[in-house]
Scaffold this motif. Structure first.
Motif: not given
Length: 165
Positions: A53-69
């Motif tokens: 669970r601690e190693l799970l990461v958020d999936e990159t939402p479609a349309g967002e450059p590199d998923g970096m928010n």
């Protein structure tokens, strides 16, 4: 709720597993646990499930450059750049598979040698805070302060626009 990803490629294994699982958090946790037990021969324990669970990461939402928010900007001054590089390399090695930082860019002010700006990208503010809570990150921060001429300044920045040019 953000979709999650479990990616075996981020964790060294004897079989060089390349499986990636994505979906809602509980779905990914269940599938990743089953995979860890059947393929990697781990024992299904509450501790294993918590580690996954601690190693799970958020999936990159479609349309967002590199998923970096979210970006942390760290401003600091040092005359000990070589020692800083060694320290950063040690941190990267120590946090492999645990860190949530996705990319870092270290820059030096052209007009002011010894003045640095590091941009560290994360999928979200929450992932940045999770990264900050790692014991290895805390140790890095303390050691980095010792190498700096004055206390570093941290800025927490939400990405409002990102484009590939």
């Amino acid at each position: 709720m953000a979709r999650k990803i479990a990616d075996c490629r981020k964790y060294p294994s004897e079989i060089n597993c390349s499986l990636t699982i994505s979906g809602e958090e509980e779905e990914v946790l269940r599938a990743a646990t089953e995979h860890a037990v059947t393929v990697h021969r781990h024992e299904d324990t509450p501790e294993l499930r918590e580690q996954i669970r601690e190693l799970l990461v958020d999936e990159t939402p479609a349309g967002e450059p590199d998923g970096m928010n979210f970006v942390q900007l760290i401003e600091f001054k040092t005359g000990k750049r070589d020692q800083l590089d060694e320290l950063l390399d040690e941190w990267e090695e120590a946090t492999g598979g645990k860190r949530t930082a996705k990319r870092a860019l270290l820059t030096q002010d052209h007009e002011h040698p010894g003045s640095y700006y590091e941009l560290v990208e994360f999928p979200s503010y929450e992932e940045a805070m999770r990264n900050s809570r790692l014991p290895e990150t805390d140790a890095l921060s303390r050691k980095m302060r010792d190498l700096c001429d004055e206390a570093p300044t941290f800025h927490n920045l939400d990405v409002v626009r990102a484009e590939r040019l």
